[in-house]
Design a protein around this motif. Structure first.
Motif, PDB file in Angstrom:
ATOM      1  N   VAL A 247      41.399   0.447  15.462  1.00  0.00           N
ATOM      2  CA  VAL A 247      40.944  -0.645  14.595  1.00  0.00           C
ATOM      3  C   VAL A 247      39.854  -0.150  13.653  1.00  0.00           C
ATOM      4  O   VAL A 247      39.870  -0.460  12.455  1.00  0.00           O
ATOM      5  N   GLU A 248      38.921   0.620  14.154  1.00  0.00           N
ATOM      6  CA  GLU A 248      37.849   1.173  13.306  1.00  0.00           C
ATOM      7  C   GLU A 248      38.412   2.168  12.298  1.00  0.00           C
ATOM      8  O   GLU A 248      37.920   2.270  11.179  1.00  0.00           O
TER       9      GLU A 248
ATOM     10  N   LYS B 156      39.760   0.192   9.514  1.00  0.00           N
ATOM     11  CA  LYS B 156      38.649  -0.373   8.747  1.00  0.00           C
ATOM     12  C   LYS B 156      38.076   0.662   7.776  1.00  0.00           C
ATOM     13  O   LYS B 156      37.828   0.358   6.608  1.00  0.00           O
TER      14      LYS B 156
END
Length: 169
Positions: A122-123, A126
């Motif tokens: 997820v990071e 991002k």
């Protein structure tokens, strides 16, 4: 150590700052060149220091009965010397373009580190998303504030004025 920077979103801030610097730089350069191009269209009465200097030098040379055979080269020489503040236009343009490269590089490096070392998907997305968004904004700004068009207009207006006003004598 790099994990600390990632956890505190320093890479994200670097990408955002690069985008802001790129946007501001592109807007300043475009505005400066647009004003000069507009002033060059009425070069005989302009008060712009750079254009007055070019006109004065041309007048001085032609008053000595020296023919300038290549007006385009004369104009290009003076336009290539233009500066915003103390920074030459060519350096300014390169710096602004490199802000996109810095933002993309930071995003890719941070995403790769996040994915391969930390393992957080997820990071990673991002970081890639922020880098991509910054690059898209900078490309849109480059297309919106087209400095090459202003430079071409400035060169053509100065060439036309000098060629017609002083070589008809």
């Amino acid at each position: 150590m790099f994990e600390i920077l990632l956890n505190q979103n320093v890479c994200m801030y670097v990408m955002i700052v690069c985008g802001c610097i790129g946007l501001t730089g592109r807007a300043v350069m475009s505005s400066y060149l647009a004003r000069l191009a507009k002033a060059a269209e009425r070069m005989g009465t302009t008060r712009k220091k750079q254009l007055m200097e070019m006109r004065r030098r041309y007048e001085d040379i032609t008053s000595l009965d020296v023919n300038i055979h290549d007006t385009a080269a004369f104009v290009d020489k003076y336009i290539d010397r233009l500066k915003i503040g103390f920074i030459p236009i060519n350096v300014w343009n390169g710096f602004v373009k490199n802000m996109g490269v810095a933002a993309a590089g930071t995003g890719i490096f941070a995403a790769a580190y996040q994915y391969y070392v930390v393992g957080d998907g997820v990071e990673t997305l991002k970081m890639l998303g922020c880098g991509l968004a910054t690059c898209i904004v900078l490309v849109a700004a480059h297309n919106q504030w087209n400095c090459e068009w202003h430079m071409r207009t400035l060169r053509d207006s100065a060439r036309n004025y000098l060629a017609t006003a002083w070589q008809t004598d």
